[in-house]
Design a protein around this motif. Structure first.
Motif, short mmCIF file in Angstrom:
data_model
loop_
_atom_site.label_atom_id
_atom_site.label_comp_id
_atom_site.label_asym_id
_atom_site.label_seq_id
_atom_site.Cartn_x
_atom_site.Cartn_y
_atom_site.Cartn_z
N ASP A 151 22.11 31.49 -4.56
CA ASP A 151 23.47 31.83 -4.94
C ASP A 151 23.80 33.28 -4.59
O ASP A 151 24.90 33.58 -4.10
N LEU A 152 22.86 34.19 -4.83
CA LEU A 152 23.10 35.60 -4.55
C LEU A 152 23.21 35.86 -3.05
O LEU A 152 23.97 36.73 -2.61
N MET A 153 22.45 35.13 -2.26
CA MET A 153 22.58 35.27 -0.81
C MET A 153 23.97 34.85 -0.35
O MET A 153 24.57 35.46 0.55
N ARG A 154 24.49 33.80 -0.97
CA ARG A 154 25.84 33.37 -0.62
C ARG A 154 26.88 34.39 -1.09
O ARG A 154 27.93 34.54 -0.48
N CYS A 155 26.57 35.10 -2.17
CA CYS A 155 27.45 36.18 -2.61
C CYS A 155 27.47 37.30 -1.57
O CYS A 155 28.52 37.91 -1.33
N LEU A 156 26.32 37.57 -0.96
CA LEU A 156 26.30 38.55 0.13
C LEU A 156 27.15 38.09 1.30
O LEU A 156 27.81 38.90 1.97
N ASP A 157 27.17 36.78 1.55
CA ASP A 157 28.05 36.23 2.60
C ASP A 157 29.50 36.59 2.31
O ASP A 157 30.25 36.98 3.22
N VAL A 158 29.89 36.42 1.05
CA VAL A 158 31.27 36.72 0.65
C VAL A 158 31.59 38.20 0.87
O VAL A 158 32.63 38.55 1.43
N LEU A 159 30.68 39.07 0.42
CA LEU A 159 30.91 40.49 0.61
C LEU A 159 30.97 40.86 2.09
O LEU A 159 31.86 41.60 2.52
N ALA A 160 30.02 40.33 2.87
CA ALA A 160 29.97 40.68 4.29
C ALA A 160 31.22 40.24 5.02
O ALA A 160 31.62 40.86 6.03
N GLY A 161 31.86 39.19 4.53
CA GLY A 161 33.05 38.68 5.19
C GLY A 161 34.35 39.29 4.68
O GLY A 161 35.43 38.96 5.19
N HIS A 162 34.26 40.18 3.70
CA HIS A 162 35.47 40.78 3.15
C HIS A 162 35.99 41.86 4.10
O HIS A 162 35.21 42.68 4.60
N PRO A 163 37.29 41.91 4.35
CA PRO A 163 37.83 42.88 5.30
C PRO A 163 37.65 44.34 4.88
O PRO A 163 37.75 45.24 5.72
N LEU A 164 37.39 44.58 3.59
CA LEU A 164 37.21 45.96 3.13
C LEU A 164 35.74 46.34 2.96
O LEU A 164 35.42 47.36 2.35
N VAL A 165 34.84 45.52 3.52
CA VAL A 165 33.40 45.77 3.38
C VAL A 165 32.76 45.95 4.75
O VAL A 165 32.97 45.16 5.67
N ASP A 166 31.97 47.00 4.86
CA ASP A 166 31.11 47.24 6.03
C ASP A 166 29.79 46.52 5.77
O ASP A 166 29.04 46.91 4.87
N GLY A 167 29.51 45.47 6.53
CA GLY A 167 28.32 44.66 6.30
C GLY A 167 27.02 45.40 6.46
O GLY A 167 25.96 44.90 6.03
N GLU A 168 27.04 46.60 7.03
CA GLU A 168 25.83 47.41 7.18
C GLU A 168 25.61 48.31 5.97
O GLU A 168 24.61 49.01 5.90
N ARG A 169 26.54 48.28 5.01
CA ARG A 169 26.47 49.19 3.86
C ARG A 169 26.58 48.41 2.55
O ARG A 169 27.37 48.72 1.68
N MET A 170 25.75 47.39 2.40
CA MET A 170 25.75 46.57 1.20
C MET A 170 24.47 46.82 0.39
O MET A 170 23.37 46.84 0.94
N GLY A 171 24.64 47.00 -0.91
CA GLY A 171 23.50 47.20 -1.79
C GLY A 171 23.48 46.20 -2.92
O GLY A 171 24.41 45.41 -3.09
N VAL A 172 22.41 46.22 -3.70
CA VAL A 172 22.30 45.36 -4.88
C VAL A 172 21.77 46.19 -6.03
O VAL A 172 20.91 47.07 -5.84
N VAL A 173 22.32 45.94 -7.22
CA VAL A 173 21.93 46.66 -8.44
C VAL A 173 21.77 45.65 -9.56
O VAL A 173 22.61 44.75 -9.72
N GLY A 174 20.69 45.76 -10.34
CA GLY A 174 20.51 44.84 -11.45
C GLY A 174 19.60 45.42 -12.52
O GLY A 174 18.69 46.20 -12.22
N PHE A 175 19.85 45.02 -13.76
CA PHE A 175 19.05 45.47 -14.90
C PHE A 175 18.35 44.28 -15.54
O PHE A 175 18.95 43.22 -15.74
N SER A 176 17.07 44.44 -15.89
CA SER A 176 16.28 43.43 -16.59
C SER A 176 16.20 42.15 -15.76
O SER A 176 15.66 42.16 -14.66
#
Length: 262
Positions: A111-136
């Protein structure tokens, strides 16, 4: 804040919040924010305040100028079905998924990989500058996602990175969505972290965290640092140790994301 739903399987949908900074007009950095145990995406997006201040790290990342996608993991938030009071959804789900030959951890990872797909395809997102943050629990998924998907340019693993062997000794620790068959003794947090190297990784650890002991955290980071240094990327691995228990501590995380995704 936009509410969206994405389909990750024929019969599975993922509700999420998309946070877009005011004034963003050109492609830039983006962060996938993964919640921990609790109410799901609403807590980290500031929709449902938590008991401790500062848990709205998805909202704070957006305020700092990053496009942020915050989904609900399976059995949390809008994806939580009714359960008897004496049943924990994470663990009940593990029983049913194992019977069907599935792993909840890998399902959430998909599911999270598919979320990256969504971000990478967004017109306001540079696909080379994506990060992930999570707690616990979000730290679990951030560690695995960064290891498995090289589109993650920088990762923050908070309140998690230490040792399964040590955490296994703590009663009531872990849950059905954080485990894999036969993982104990076969691999460790540092081994998963080695798959992230040489990409930037920040580990954030509470000095008095009873669930993920600091001695195990510092030892695992030291082991992982040898991998980073062997690859000539020792500077890319950071370890924040703060005075506190099992809690989100964003002092280093926000600066790390700002700098590494700049």
């Amino acid at each position: 804040r936009h509410r969206l739903v994405l389909d990750t399987e024929d019969t599975m949908s993922v509700p999420a919040f998309l946070l877009v900074p005011d004034g963003r007009q050109t492609p830039g950095s983006a962060v996938l924010a993964v919640h921990g145990h609790g109410p799901g995406k609403s807590r980290i997006c500031g929709v449902e305040p938590g008991d401790e201040p500062g848990n709205d790290y998805a909202a704070e990342l957006a305020r700092r100028g990053h496009v942020v996608l915050a989904p609900d993991l399976r059995c949390f938030g809008e994806r939580l079905d009714w359960n008897p009071e004496d049943h924990y959804a994470c663990d009940t789900n593990l029983v049913h998924q194992v019977m069907a030959g599935w792993s909840p951890l890998t399902q959430n990872l998909w599911d999270l990989m598919r979320c990256l797909d969504v971000l990478a395809g967004h017109p306001l997102v540079d696909g080379e500058r994506m990060g992930v943050v999570g707690f616990s629990y979000g730290g679990t998924m951030s560690l695995f996602l960064a290891a498995c998907d090289e589109r993650v340019a920088a990762a923050v693993v908070s309140g998690y990175f230490s040792s399964w062997a040590e955490s296994h000794k703590m009663p009531w620790n872990m849950c059905g969505s954080q485990v894999l068959p036969d993982m104990l003794g076969q691999m460790e947090h540092a081994d998963i972290g080695a798959l992230i190297a040489p990409r930037p990784l920040l580990v954030s650890s509470g000095r008095d965290d009873p669930l993920f002991p600091i001695a195990a955290s510092t030892g695992s980071v030291a082991r992982l640092r040898r991998v980073y240094e062997h690859l000539g990327a020792g500077h890319a691995l950071e370890h924040e140790v703060f005075d506190g228990e099992h809690q989100w501590h964003g002092d280093a995380a926000y600066t790390f994301i700002d700098e590494r995704l700049a």
